[in-house]
Design a protein around this motif. Structure first.
Motif, short mmCIF file in Angstrom:
data_model
loop_
_atom_site.label_atom_id
_atom_site.label_comp_id
_atom_site.label_asym_id
_atom_site.label_seq_id
_atom_site.Cartn_x
_atom_site.Cartn_y
_atom_site.Cartn_z
N THR A 46 2.33 -5.98 11.58
CA THR A 46 2.54 -4.65 11.02
C THR A 46 3.58 -4.71 9.91
O THR A 46 4.58 -5.41 10.03
N MET A 57 -2.28 -5.19 -2.06
CA MET A 57 -3.21 -5.26 -0.93
C MET A 57 -4.39 -6.16 -1.27
O MET A 57 -4.80 -7.00 -0.46
N GLY A 73 -7.23 -4.36 7.57
CA GLY A 73 -6.00 -3.59 7.55
C GLY A 73 -6.27 -2.15 7.93
O GLY A 73 -7.30 -1.58 7.55
N LEU A 91 1.30 -0.28 8.12
CA LEU A 91 0.01 -0.93 7.86
C LEU A 91 -0.11 -2.07 8.86
O LEU A 91 0.77 -2.92 8.94
N PHE A 93 -2.30 -5.26 10.15
CA PHE A 93 -3.33 -6.22 9.80
C PHE A 93 -3.80 -6.94 11.05
O PHE A 93 -2.98 -7.39 11.86
#
Length: 113
Positions: A46, A57, A73, A91, A93
């Motif tokens: 995270t 990104m 993600g 975010l 992943f």
């Protein structure tokens, strides 16, 4: 029509040095996290969403794919403290080895037996 390769050479398609550096830093953090926390199914990590923009990104996603991983993600959304409106607070992943990586590992195991 211009090819995708030619279009990527245009000035507006270049990654800024600051975005490239930010992406490299995040990829290094992912690498360290994988080395520390890897399971057969992959890892979850995270990040603070303020560290990302669409270019960063995209560069991180490309690095993940080039290294033989599949990544996804997702935004972590929570209720805002002041207004109660949804706010992106992180975010996350999910990174797993590609099928090809599993296949190569399985083939190597068969050869050694």
């Amino acid at each position: 029509m211009i090819t995708a390769r030619e279009a990527l050479a245009l000035p507006g398609a270049q990654v800024s040095e600051s975005d490239a550096a930010a992406a490299r830093e995040i990829v290094e953090e992912i690498d360290a996290h994988v080395r520390a926390k890897m399971t057969r199914l992959g890892v979850t990590i995270t990040f603070d969403p303020r560290r990302f923009n669409q270019v960063i990104m995209s560069e991180v996603a490309r690095a993940i794919r080039r290294a033989g991983w599949q990544g996804e993600g997702r935004e972590i959304v929570e209720k805002g403290k002041l207004t109660g409106q949804p706010v992106v607070t992180g975010l996350r992943f999910f990174i797993t080895p590609s099928d090809a990586a599993y296949d190569t590992l399985d083939e190597g195991a068969k050869e050694s037996t």
